[in-house]
Design a protein around this motif. Structure first.
Motif, PDB file in Angstrom:
ATOM      1  N   ILE A 303      13.686  16.329  -0.686  1.00 54.14           N
ATOM      2  CA  ILE A 303      13.034  15.044  -0.370  1.00 54.14           C
ATOM      3  C   ILE A 303      11.594  15.330   0.033  1.00 54.14           C
ATOM      4  CG2 ILE A 303      13.967  15.029   2.003  1.00 54.14           C
ATOM      5  CD1 ILE A 303      13.965  11.956   1.793  1.00 54.14           C
ATOM      6  N   THR A 304      10.683  14.511  -0.469  1.00 58.35           N
ATOM      7  CA  THR A 304       9.258  14.646  -0.153  1.00 58.35           C
ATOM      8  C   THR A 304       8.796  13.367   0.525  1.00 58.35           C
ATOM      9  OG1 THR A 304       9.175  15.609  -2.335  1.00 58.35           O
ATOM     10  CG2 THR A 304       7.099  15.376  -1.224  1.00 58.35           C
ATOM     11  N   LEU A 305       8.035  13.516   1.576  1.00 59.14           N
ATOM     12  CA  LEU A 305       7.481  12.329   2.250  1.00 59.14           C
ATOM     13  C   LEU A 305       5.967  12.316   2.107  1.00 59.14           C
ATOM     14  CD1 LEU A 305       9.459  12.260   5.634  1.00 59.14           C
ATOM     15  CD2 LEU A 305      10.022  11.121   3.499  1.00 59.14           C
ATOM     16  N   HIS A 306       5.450  11.220   1.602  1.00 56.44           N
ATOM     17  CA  HIS A 306       3.985  11.065   1.489  1.00 56.44           C
ATOM     18  C   HIS A 306       3.554  10.052   2.537  1.00 56.44           C
ATOM     19  CE1 HIS A 306       3.834  12.892  -2.601  1.00 56.44           C
ATOM     20  NE2 HIS A 306       5.086  12.498  -2.569  1.00 56.44           N
ATOM     21  N   ASP A 307       2.541  10.420   3.265  1.00 54.95           N
ATOM     22  CA  ASP A 307       2.037   9.516   4.293  1.00 54.95           C
ATOM     23  C   ASP A 307       1.457   8.263   3.616  1.00 54.95           C
ATOM     24  OD1 ASP A 307       0.887   8.325   6.404  1.00 54.95           O
ATOM     25  OD2 ASP A 307      -0.679   9.822   6.741  1.00 54.95           O
ATOM     26  N   ALA A 308       2.005   7.092   3.997  1.00 52.57           N
ATOM     27  CA  ALA A 308       1.562   5.853   3.341  1.00 52.57           C
ATOM     28  C   ALA A 308       0.052   5.651   3.551  1.00 52.57           C
ATOM     29  CB  ALA A 308       2.350   4.674   3.880  1.00 52.57           C
ATOM     30  N   GLY A 309      -0.441   6.027   4.736  1.00 51.23           N
ATOM     31  CA  GLY A 309      -1.874   5.871   5.028  1.00 51.23           C
ATOM     32  C   GLY A 309      -2.720   6.651   4.034  1.00 51.23           C
ATOM     33  N   THR A 310      -2.258   7.888   3.710  1.00 48.55           N
ATOM     34  CA  THR A 310      -3.020   8.726   2.775  1.00 48.55           C
ATOM     35  C   THR A 310      -3.022   8.086   1.391  1.00 48.55           C
ATOM     36  OG1 THR A 310      -2.067  10.538   4.000  1.00 48.55           O
ATOM     37  CG2 THR A 310      -3.286  11.129   2.031  1.00 48.55           C
ATOM     38  N   ILE A 311      -1.875   7.466   1.033  1.00 42.32           N
ATOM     39  CA  ILE A 311      -1.804   6.815  -0.283  1.00 42.32           C
ATOM     40  C   ILE A 311      -2.794   5.647  -0.344  1.00 42.32           C
ATOM     41  CG2 ILE A 311      -0.311   5.497  -1.860  1.00 42.32           C
ATOM     42  CD1 ILE A 311       1.996   7.258  -0.963  1.00 42.32           C
ATOM     43  N   TYR A 312      -2.853   4.877   0.758  1.00 42.83           N
ATOM     44  CA  TYR A 312      -3.812   3.756   0.781  1.00 42.83           C
ATOM     45  C   TYR A 312      -5.231   4.292   0.594  1.00 42.83           C
ATOM     46  CZ  TYR A 312      -0.051   0.908   2.813  1.00 42.83           C
ATOM     47  OH  TYR A 312       1.127   0.275   3.039  1.00 42.83           O
ATOM     48  N   THR A 313      -5.539   5.395   1.327  1.00 42.31           N
ATOM     49  CA  THR A 313      -6.907   5.930   1.259  1.00 42.31           C
ATOM     50  C   THR A 313      -7.210   6.402  -0.159  1.00 42.31           C
ATOM     51  OG1 THR A 313      -6.426   6.764   3.447  1.00 42.31           O
ATOM     52  CG2 THR A 313      -8.498   7.485   2.476  1.00 42.31           C
ATOM     53  N   ALA A 314      -6.227   7.113  -0.769  1.00 40.20           N
ATOM     54  CA  ALA A 314      -6.447   7.607  -2.128  1.00 40.20           C
ATOM     55  C   ALA A 314      -6.655   6.445  -3.088  1.00 40.20           C
ATOM     56  CB  ALA A 314      -5.250   8.438  -2.573  1.00 40.20           C
ATOM     57  N   ASP A 315      -5.869   5.381  -2.875  1.00 40.04           N
ATOM     58  CA  ASP A 315      -5.976   4.202  -3.731  1.00 40.04           C
ATOM     59  C   ASP A 315      -7.388   3.613  -3.627  1.00 40.04           C
ATOM     60  OD1 ASP A 315      -4.825   2.088  -5.355  1.00 40.04           O
ATOM     61  OD2 ASP A 315      -5.086   0.824  -3.589  1.00 40.04           O
ATOM     62  N   THR A 316      -7.873   3.528  -2.379  1.00 40.64           N
ATOM     63  CA  THR A 316      -9.212   2.975  -2.177  1.00 40.64           C
ATOM     64  C   THR A 316     -10.249   3.852  -2.883  1.00 40.64           C
ATOM     65  OG1 THR A 316      -8.413   2.376  -0.012  1.00 40.64           O
ATOM     66  CG2 THR A 316     -10.765   2.095  -0.384  1.00 40.64           C
ATOM     67  N   LYS A 317     -10.075   5.199  -2.750  1.00 37.64           N
ATOM     68  CA  LYS A 317     -11.050   6.112  -3.363  1.00 37.64           C
ATOM     69  C   LYS A 317     -11.059   5.938  -4.880  1.00 37.64           C
ATOM     70  CE  LYS A 317     -11.580   9.776  -0.048  1.00 37.64           C
ATOM     71  NZ  LYS A 317     -10.862  10.882   0.505  1.00 37.64           N
ATOM     72  N   LEU A 318      -9.840   5.804  -5.455  1.00 34.77           N
ATOM     73  CA  LEU A 318      -9.755   5.624  -6.903  1.00 34.77           C
ATOM     74  C   LEU A 318     -10.460   4.352  -7.338  1.00 34.77           C
ATOM     75  CD1 LEU A 318      -6.113   6.697  -7.721  1.00 34.77           C
ATOM     76  CD2 LEU A 318      -8.203   7.717  -8.571  1.00 34.77           C
ATOM     77  N   ARG A 319     -10.252   3.296  -6.533  1.00 34.74           N
ATOM     78  CA  ARG A 319     -10.916   2.034  -6.872  1.00 34.74           C
ATOM     79  C   ARG A 319     -12.428   2.182  -6.797  1.00 34.74           C
ATOM     80  NH1 ARG A 319      -7.393  -2.650  -6.075  1.00 34.74           N
ATOM     81  NH2 ARG A 319      -5.332  -1.812  -5.771  1.00 34.74           N
ATOM     82  N   MET A 320     -12.873   2.943  -5.746  1.00 26.99           N
ATOM     83  CA  MET A 320     -14.314   3.155  -5.584  1.00 26.99           C
ATOM     84  C   MET A 320     -14.853   3.900  -6.803  1.00 26.99           C
ATOM     85  SD  MET A 320     -15.330   2.027  -2.608  1.00 26.99           S
ATOM     86  CE  MET A 320     -16.669   3.008  -1.992  1.00 26.99           C
ATOM     87  N   PHE A 321     -14.054   4.919  -7.235  1.00 25.65           N
ATOM     88  CA  PHE A 321     -14.466   5.719  -8.381  1.00 25.65           C
ATOM     89  C   PHE A 321     -14.579   4.826  -9.617  1.00 25.65           C
ATOM     90  CE2 PHE A 321     -13.268   8.481 -11.990  1.00 25.65           C
ATOM     91  CZ  PHE A 321     -14.349   9.332 -11.935  1.00 25.65           C
ATOM     92  N   GLU A 322     -13.551   3.982  -9.764  1.00 18.27           N
ATOM     93  CA  GLU A 322     -13.506   3.043 -10.884  1.00 18.27           C
ATOM     94  C   GLU A 322     -14.749   2.164 -10.843  1.00 18.27           C
ATOM     95  OE1 GLU A 322     -12.336   1.528 -14.243  1.00 18.27           O
ATOM     96  OE2 GLU A 322     -11.507   3.309 -13.335  1.00 18.27           O
ATOM     97  N   ARG A 323     -15.098   1.738  -9.583  1.00 15.85           N
ATOM     98  CA  ARG A 323     -16.239   0.857  -9.432  1.00 15.85           C
ATOM     99  C   ARG A 323     -17.525   1.572  -9.826  1.00 15.85           C
ATOM    100  NH1 ARG A 323     -17.370  -3.303  -4.546  1.00 15.85           N
ATOM    101  NH2 ARG A 323     -19.592  -3.182  -4.728  1.00 15.85           N
ATOM    102  N   LYS A 324     -17.579   2.881  -9.433  1.00 18.29           N
ATOM    103  CA  LYS A 324     -18.774   3.649  -9.773  1.00 18.29           C
ATOM    104  C   LYS A 324     -18.946   3.708 -11.282  1.00 18.29           C
ATOM    105  CE  LYS A 324     -19.798   6.856  -6.152  1.00 18.29           C
ATOM    106  NZ  LYS A 324     -19.145   7.992  -5.565  1.00 18.29           N
ATOM    107  N   ARG A 325     -17.790   3.844 -11.970  1.00 19.79           N
ATOM    108  CA  ARG A 325     -17.861   3.931 -13.428  1.00 19.79           C
ATOM    109  C   ARG A 325     -18.387   2.637 -14.024  1.00 19.79           C
ATOM    110  NH1 ARG A 325     -12.698   6.918 -15.592  1.00 19.79           N
ATOM    111  NH2 ARG A 325     -11.831   4.885 -15.193  1.00 19.79           N
ATOM    112  N   GLN A 326     -18.102   1.522 -13.277  1.00 21.47           N
ATOM    113  CA  GLN A 326     -18.597   0.245 -13.775  1.00 21.47           C
ATOM    114  C   GLN A 326     -20.115   0.168 -13.652  1.00 21.47           C
ATOM    115  OE1 GLN A 326     -16.566  -2.597 -11.415  1.00 21.47           O
ATOM    116  NE2 GLN A 326     -14.583  -2.144 -12.331  1.00 21.47           N
ATOM    117  N   PHE A 327     -20.679   1.091 -12.878  1.00 25.04           N
ATOM    118  CA  PHE A 327     -22.115   1.060 -12.649  1.00 25.04           C
ATOM    119  C   PHE A 327     -22.899   1.751 -13.763  1.00 25.04           C
ATOM    120  CE2 PHE A 327     -21.927   0.625  -7.721  1.00 25.04           C
ATOM    121  CZ  PHE A 327     -21.287  -0.580  -7.886  1.00 25.04           C
ATOM    122  N   THR A 328     -22.209   2.105 -14.841  1.00 28.48           N
ATOM    123  CA  THR A 328     -22.955   2.726 -15.930  1.00 28.48           C
ATOM    124  C   THR A 328     -22.773   1.894 -17.197  1.00 28.48           C
ATOM    125  OG1 THR A 328     -21.026   4.082 -16.306  1.00 28.48           O
ATOM    126  CG2 THR A 328     -22.815   5.133 -15.121  1.00 28.48           C
ATOM    127  N   ALA A 329     -23.808   1.900 -17.994  1.00 25.56           N
ATOM    128  CA  ALA A 329     -23.755   1.117 -19.244  1.00 25.56           C
ATOM    129  C   ALA A 329     -23.307   2.020 -20.383  1.00 25.56           C
ATOM    130  CB  ALA A 329     -25.147   0.546 -19.525  1.00 25.56           C
TER     131      ALA A 329
END
Ligand SMILES: Nc1ncnc2c1ncn2[C@@H]1O[C@H](COP(=O)(O)OP(=O)(O)OP(=O)(O)O)[C@@H](O)[C@H]1O
Length: 660
Positions: A303-329
């Motif tokens: 059994i593996t336990l992932h800290d839910a807080g870390t998942i939220y943070t990673a999710d936010t970072k991914l979204r930020m990354f996605e957003r950064k990609r939107q900043f290029t033409a």
């Protein structure tokens, strides 16, 4: 008594053998043990029955044994009580025969006492050797003593057995013979060398894996098929507030019922088990369970336990990354397809505009490529390596778009980010800000935007300090901004500011030459690589060419692209000659009479043919936006794109009106 013989050589690993025996067997084995001193590290321990397990566990905890070597009851106790491999010294038929012959020389009344079960073949030897042979077996020291007594009572004079039996018989003033031979001990030692070597290799591999396990940020615990803990990392020990020694021999369910792996062990499934969320140590964890298989057999689970807080943070970072990609033409003029004169002229004009620094207003119906052109202009300009930031003014509620565009200072509003947050206008510094659907920008924001454009400085929400910025604005709209100005829905000064350079993108129906080219290109890029049916491809292109040319394309190139995608999905299911009914079913819009341009003048309201005319008629008498939206939808037979076109608004705006 213990003795450690020899040391380990790094290159030629010498297995660590723990020889646990009765002192009589140890003394008997001494010459062989000495013989093996250069091939293994052999520790000899005198022990029997109840001392055996505790002494063995001490060695295991100190991690200084690869294999145990033992005989009779000791071997059996060890096998039942520990995980470390155990090699037992066995009595061969030849050993037994030799011992019996020796016994017969002393007396014909012979007793044999064995640990565990009786030896069935002894009865045959009995008649062969003409012996009066009695056989008993024991499990405990008390039973062993009782066996001796019974033999003595029967008048048996000589006893054969293990070292314990030999000792007890001698104490009872009987003659005794040890059944083990030096040869059996040698065979067992050879086996122990091999088993020890393999066990050491496995242990090394386990330690390597375990050290990887320890570095994982996730908490992990693995159990064997009895759900006993076999591996656990620091993170998991911390959550469970336990130390390794607290876990020895315990099942996971005993230590923490919430983590129980019994269900996994019982269900024998190799399928992925859905993850679940649980609370431990005052935190939320996302847990993953999995069975461990070996040769198709379930041998454990983890059994593996992932800290839910870390998942939220990673999710936010991914979204930020996605957003950064939107900043290029991504697009440039080379990706704009089409051979029509109308398009070529527009491209040439746009290229000229790229070289200037003035703001641009791109006008065109929905799907004509306004964003595509904006990106191409940016990439052709000297700002090409700087951010391209696109924002759709129709897609945000007023409050959100304000903070998205202008950013905010620390504490500007409830929930605002500490330290403030820069807005999109600031993020576009040195680059291009693309304001799509500018006609939908609320009036209050138009005023703020105008100030930014005039002063070339931005003031965040909740702040008084203007931050200088260097941006070029490209605004786009499908709405007749001039009409909106007349209706006082768009600021006149902003309109003149933005349309310094105006680029009007021709709708697809005004550049029919491009339809076939675009359709064929979209179709080819949407087909799967293994589609090779050229006959079907040729026929469909031929069948559709005039239909596509007659259609009005209210959704322009975006609509053409989606039609091509639908055809691409249909193609692999078609055969020549193509059943046209299938095409009608798949592309009802393209085939409906209302869509055909020859009839359009009679059947469609004026603004679908002249999309830049005011959206007022025939909906101007309707009071609310909701009423207008539902009336247009009705008129367009539920087609959202056509309804939006009838109203002269984007689909996003239509949805917004419908939700009012
Ligand atoms: N000339 C063209 N060649 C190739 N693809 C094009 C062309 N024009 C538009 N497209 C494609 O059509 C789609 C719509 O383009 P785009 O989003 O730029 O249109 P738009 O006018 O900004 O639409 P909206 O007003 O609805 O936001 C995109 O997938 C774009 O890549």
């Amino acid at each position: 008594m213990t003795t450690m013989q020899n040391i380990n050589s790094k290159n030629n690993y010498m297995p660590r053998i723990c020889f646990m025996s009765h002192h009589l067997l140890r003394t008997f084995s001494k010459p062989i043990i000495e013989e093996y001193a250069f091939r293994a590290q052999i520790e000899t321990i005198d022990a029997s029955f109840e001392q055996v397990l505790s002494l063995a566990n001490e060695r295991i905890s100190a991690a200084n044994v690869d294999v145990f070597l033992s005989a009779g009851s000791n071997a059996s106790i060890l096998r039942d009580g520990i995980q470390t491999p155990v090699v037992s010294i066995d009595v061969s038929g030849y050993d037994l025969m030799k011992a019996l012959i020796k016994a017969k020389e002393i007396s014909p009344n012979v007793g044999v006492i064995t640990y565990g079960d009786a030896i069935p073949s002894l009865d045959d030897l009995k008649s062969l050797l003409l012996l009066n042979l009695t056989q008993y077996h024991y499990k405990t020291p008390r039973e062993a003593q009782a066996c001796i007594q019974k033999l003595k009572d029967k008048g048996v004079e000589v006893v054969l057995g293990s070292s314990i039996i030999v000792e007890l018989a001698q104490k009872a003033a009987m003659k005794a013979i040890l059944t083990y031979s030096l040869e059996s001990i040698r065979i067992a030692l050879d086996q122990a060398l091999e088993v020890g070597r393999v066990a050491h290799l496995e242990q090394t591999r386990f330690e390597q894996l375990n050290s990887v396990l320890q570095t994982l940020p996730e908490a992990v615990v693995a159990v064997n098929s009895q759900e006993k803990i076999i591996a656990i990392n620091h993170a998991m020990k911390k959550i469970l507030s336990v130390e390794s020694h607290d876990l020895r021999g315990r099942t996971l369910s005993e230590v923490q019922p919430e983590l129980s792996l019994k269900d996994v062990l019982q269900h024998h499934t190799e399928d992925e088990i859905p993850s679940s969320v649980l609370q431990l140590d005052n935190r939320d964890w996302v847990s993953h369970k999995a069975a461990i298989f070996e040769n198709g057999q379930i041998v454990g689970a983890a059994i593996t336990l992932h800290d839910a807080g870390t998942i939220y943070t990673a999710d936010t970072k991914l979204r930020m990354f996605e957003r950064k990609r939107q900043f290029t033409a991504r697009h440039h003029f080379g990706t704009i397809q089409g051979d029509s004169v109308a398009l070529k002229n527009t491209i040439n004009k746009a290229k000229r505009y790229s070289k200037s620094e003035f703001d641009i207003l791109i006008m065109g119906e929905s799907g004509t490529g306004k964003e595509l052109f904006a990106q191409a202009i940016h990439n052709e300009s000297h700002r090409a390596n700087q951010p391209f930031i696109a924002i759709n003014c129709a897609a945000f509620p007023e409050t959100l778009i304000e903070s998205e565009l202008f950013g905010h200072d620390d504490g500007a509003f409830t929930g605002s980010k500490r330290g403030g947050r820069r807005g999109l206008i600031e993020s576009a510094h040195k680059g291009t800000l693309f304001l799509d659907e500018i006609g939908d920008m609320p009036l209050s924001l138009q005023t703020r935007l105008l100030r930014v454009l005039q002063e070339r400085a931005i003031t965040r929400l909740g702040s008084n300090t203007p931050i200088p910025i260097d941006i070029r604005v490209i605004a786009a709209t499908h709405q007749p901004l001039k009409d909106l100005v007349a209706l006082k829905q768009f600021r006149q000064d902003l309109y003149y500011r933005l349309n310094t350079l105006e680029l009007r993108l021709p709708p697809l129906r005004e550049r029919k030459n491009d339809i076939a080219l675009l359709f064929n290109n979209f179709l080819k890029s949407s087909l799967t690589k293994n589609f090779k049916n050229h006959a079907v491809l040729d026929e469909i292109q031929h069948l559709l060419s005039s239909i596509l040319n007659q259609y009005l394309w209210p959704g322009n190139i975006r609509e053409l692209e989606s039609v091509a995608k639908r055809v691409a999905i249909l193609l692999p299911t078609l055969a020549t000659p193509i059943d046209q009914n299938l095409l009608y079913e798949e592309l009802p819009d393209i085939f409906t009479k209302h869509s055909i341009s020859d009839d359009a003048d009679q059947t469609l309201p004026a603004n679908i043919l002249h999309p830049h005319t005011s959206p007022k008629a025939p909906f101007e008498n309707l009071k609310t936006q909701f009423d207008k939206a539902t009336a247009a939808l009705k008129m367009a037979n539920g087609n959202h794109l056509q309804a939006a076109t009838l109203l002269g608004i984007s689909r996003t705006t239509l949805w917004r009106w419908l939700n009012k």
